[in-house]
Design an enzyme around this catalytic site. Sequence first.
Site, PDB file in Angstrom:
ATOM      1  N   ASP A  96      -9.786  17.366  47.958  1.00 16.88           N
ATOM      2  CA  ASP A  96     -10.394  18.632  48.619  1.00 16.88           C
ATOM      3  C   ASP A  96     -11.502  17.652  49.930  1.00 16.88           C
ATOM      4  O   ASP A  96     -12.245  16.247  49.117  1.00 16.88           O
ATOM      5  CB  ASP A  96     -11.693  18.608  47.490  1.00 16.88           C
ATOM      6  CG  ASP A  96     -12.798  19.772  48.079  1.00 16.88           C
ATOM      7  OD1 ASP A  96     -13.180  19.208  49.322  1.00 16.88           O
ATOM      8  OD2 ASP A  96     -13.235  20.805  47.204  1.00 16.88           O
ATOM      9  N   HIS A  97     -10.964  17.863  51.163  1.00 20.17           N
ATOM     10  CA  HIS A  97     -11.724  17.405  52.675  1.00 20.17           C
ATOM     11  C   HIS A  97     -12.731  16.897  52.613  1.00 20.17           C
ATOM     12  O   HIS A  97     -13.464  16.510  53.004  1.00 20.17           O
ATOM     13  CB  HIS A  97     -10.487  17.355  53.650  1.00 20.17           C
ATOM     14  CG  HIS A  97     -11.056  18.581  54.686  1.00 20.17           C
ATOM     15  ND1 HIS A  97     -10.262  20.097  54.368  1.00 20.17           N
ATOM     16  CD2 HIS A  97     -12.138  18.941  55.309  1.00 20.17           C
ATOM     17  CE1 HIS A  97     -10.607  21.131  54.899  1.00 20.17           C
ATOM     18  NE2 HIS A  97     -12.027  20.039  55.800  1.00 20.17           N
ATOM     19  N   HIS A 100     -14.040  23.744  47.669  1.00 21.79           N
ATOM     20  CA  HIS A 100     -15.382  23.316  48.677  1.00 21.79           C
ATOM     21  C   HIS A 100     -16.681  23.068  48.611  1.00 21.79           C
ATOM     22  O   HIS A 100     -17.722  22.596  48.327  1.00 21.79           O
ATOM     23  CB  HIS A 100     -15.215  22.896  50.491  1.00 21.79           C
ATOM     24  CG  HIS A 100     -13.815  23.119  51.195  1.00 21.79           C
ATOM     25  ND1 HIS A 100     -12.785  21.415  50.313  1.00 21.79           N
ATOM     26  CD2 HIS A 100     -13.178  23.697  51.573  1.00 21.79           C
ATOM     27  CE1 HIS A 100     -11.839  22.208  51.046  1.00 21.79           C
ATOM     28  NE2 HIS A 100     -11.347  23.180  51.762  1.00 21.79           N
TER      29      HIS A 100
HETATM   30  O1  LIG Z   1      -9.340  24.053  53.676  1.00 18.69           O
HETATM   31  C1  LIG Z   1     -10.058  24.470  54.095  1.00 18.69           C
HETATM   32  O2  LIG Z   1     -11.133  24.355  55.560  1.00 18.69           O
HETATM   33  C2  LIG Z   1     -10.919  24.234  56.636  1.00 18.69           C
HETATM   34  C3  LIG Z   1     -12.433  24.350  57.618  1.00 18.69           C
HETATM   35  O3  LIG Z   1     -12.758  22.934  57.017  1.00 18.69           O
HETATM   36  P1  LIG Z   1     -13.435  22.125  58.116  1.00 18.69           P
HETATM   37  O4  LIG Z   1     -13.296  20.613  57.461  1.00 18.69           O
HETATM   38  O5  LIG Z   1     -12.774  22.235  59.354  1.00 18.69           O
HETATM   39  O6  LIG Z   1     -15.203  22.834  57.135  1.00 18.69           O
HETATM   40  C4  LIG Z   1     -10.847  26.238  56.348  1.00 18.69           C
HETATM   41  O7  LIG Z   1     -10.745  26.383  57.900  1.00 18.69           O
HETATM   42  C5  LIG Z   1      -9.967  26.331  55.950  1.00 18.69           C
HETATM   43  O8  LIG Z   1      -9.319  27.713  56.057  1.00 18.69           O
HETATM   44  C6  LIG Z   1      -9.823  25.756  54.963  1.00 18.69           C
HETATM   45  O9  LIG Z   1      -8.123  26.394  54.226  1.00 18.69           O
END
Ligand SMILES: O=C1O[C@H](COP(=O)(O)O)[C@@H](O)[C@H](O)[C@H]1O
Length: 496
Positions: A180-181, A243
């Site tokens: 989960d980045h 997230h």
């Molecule tokens: O996991 C995801 O995250 C991105 C948003 O990530 P961020 O680090 O740029 O805030 C989102 O655009 C994407 O739809 C989703 O799959």
Amino acid sequence: MNTVHMPKAVVVIFGATGDLAKRKLYPSIYRLYQNGKIGEEFAVVGVARRQWTNEVFRENVESSVRKAISCSEKLHDFTSHFYYHPFDVTNPSSYHDLRSLLNDLDGKYKTEGNRIFYLAMAPEFFGTIANSLKDYGLKDTGGWTRLVIEKPFGHDLASAKKLNEEIRAAFDEEQIYRIDHYLGKEMVQNIEVIRFANAIFEHLWNNRFISNIQITSSESLGVEERASYYEKSGALRDMVQNHMLQMVSLLAMEPPIKLTTEEIRSEKIKVLRALRPIKEEEVSKYFVRGQYGKGTVKGEKVKGYREETNVDEKSNTETFVAGKIMIDNYRWAGVPFYIRTGKRMAEKSTKIVVEFKDIPMNLYFKNKDENRPNLLIIHIQPDEGITLHLNAKKVRTGSIATPIKLSYNNNGIDGMNTPEAYEKLLYDCMLGDATNFTHWDEVALSWAYVDPISNAWAKENGDFPNYKAGSMGPKAADELLAKDGFHWWPVTNDEK
Ligand SMILES: O=C1O[C@H](COP(=O)(O)O)[C@@H](O)[C@H](O)[C@H]1O
Ligand SMILES: NC(=O)C1=CN([C@@H]2O[C@H](COP(=O)(O)OP(=O)(O)OC[C@H]3O[C@@H](n4cnc5c(N)ncnc54)[C@H](OP(=O)(O)O)[C@@H]3O)[C@@H](O)[C@H]2O)C=CC1
């Protein structure tokens, strides 16, 4: 002197020609190399169907690094560690050849049989790949073996369970790293430290002193090229199930007894277990959804969601979610955690606002409406830091209060942006630290929470579009808080 531990490993990237690998993974591996976190004892093997050669693969890796990182040196040395192995992952016989290649690279780069298998592909392939890696002897090497899995982990609880069973038939839970980045973002990791390393916050961090917590993750981009995935996912599955709930659990968890993966995960799991379940028939009381129509974002006119490529003209997919999450435990009873996330909103920003309760009587504001509650704002992105909103005496007046802000900006420390989330998570995985990856129990509990919401929404057509691109979402999101006597604190840059 700090000694940096340099892990040795062969990293196999399934989906090596895809968007994620090019935009995130190659630049992140490069940063690890550039920063001396990995030395020369590593190799990367790319797998996909495209008939590329090693040379074509290396050119692609080089160009994705150049796109992401302006001052990229030693690129030739870096890409010489990259190898490409074309095959269809559903074809069992190809795994034999992959095994021979990995064994050769283990010898050449002295990687001691350590392997990371990174599945940057659609989830329908995860089970097949995991089981083939086991059946064809690619995971029993004498070194350590780890499987990194991208989201989405299933589509709902039932499909996630099935997927988990397939993977667990081949890998142990300790070997599985579910990415989960958001957990790799510097300020998301900082939540725990801000809370538990500061007496002034930890003592107030409960329902006696906090009135509500707001988490906003807004994006100015639209669905871009990902409509085929997003149409089936929507914002609830794409952002909330993972997230947003991860941030809720970090904000709400009890202090861990030790800073170990098990202890931290166990506290987060307890929060997810305490989420007040929402029944299908009461979803509208707690959650609202939206879909963007056309509008203007940062001065540029943009299409509505239903006009985007590969989107159904009557699409019922939500591109915005706002919700009120209640945590039924001793610390949080009665405190709403409001979340909102969406695409094509006014700006790209992730912020957490902790609103403290008013003091019983404030003599220093003439007018009650001027009274500003204390706020702690945690800036996750694009800026990183914290701001504390307090009240102090207005200069050269009698005893009249005025709001002031104390700010700490993380970006300024070394004049550089903090590293990409993927870079940190890849390094953690190489070191065997799973703290910032999600355990199966977290995934399952999060699906159990969101499933009734998605079920309810699937049964009725949304009144879409209901917010203009470039706005902060539909009116209903404001009403959700207004019912409780709150409002969203602005998250624009002026509010820092
Ligand atoms: O996991 C995801 O995250 C991105 C948003 O990530 P961020 O680090 O740029 O805030 C989102 O655009 C994407 O739809 C989703 O799959
Ligand atoms: N892109 C992003 O920003 C994010 C993506 N993710 C997730 O990461 C995963 C990958 O996403 P993304 O890179 O965008 O997807 P892409 O569609 O861009 O890439 C898919 C990759 O899989 C390969 N592939 C497809 N079928 C096969 C097959 N049968 N055998 C071998 N290779 C195959 C493709 O290469 P080829 O056609 O050459 O075979 C390609 O390299 C997905 O699970 C996605 O949800 C998660 C968060 C963010």
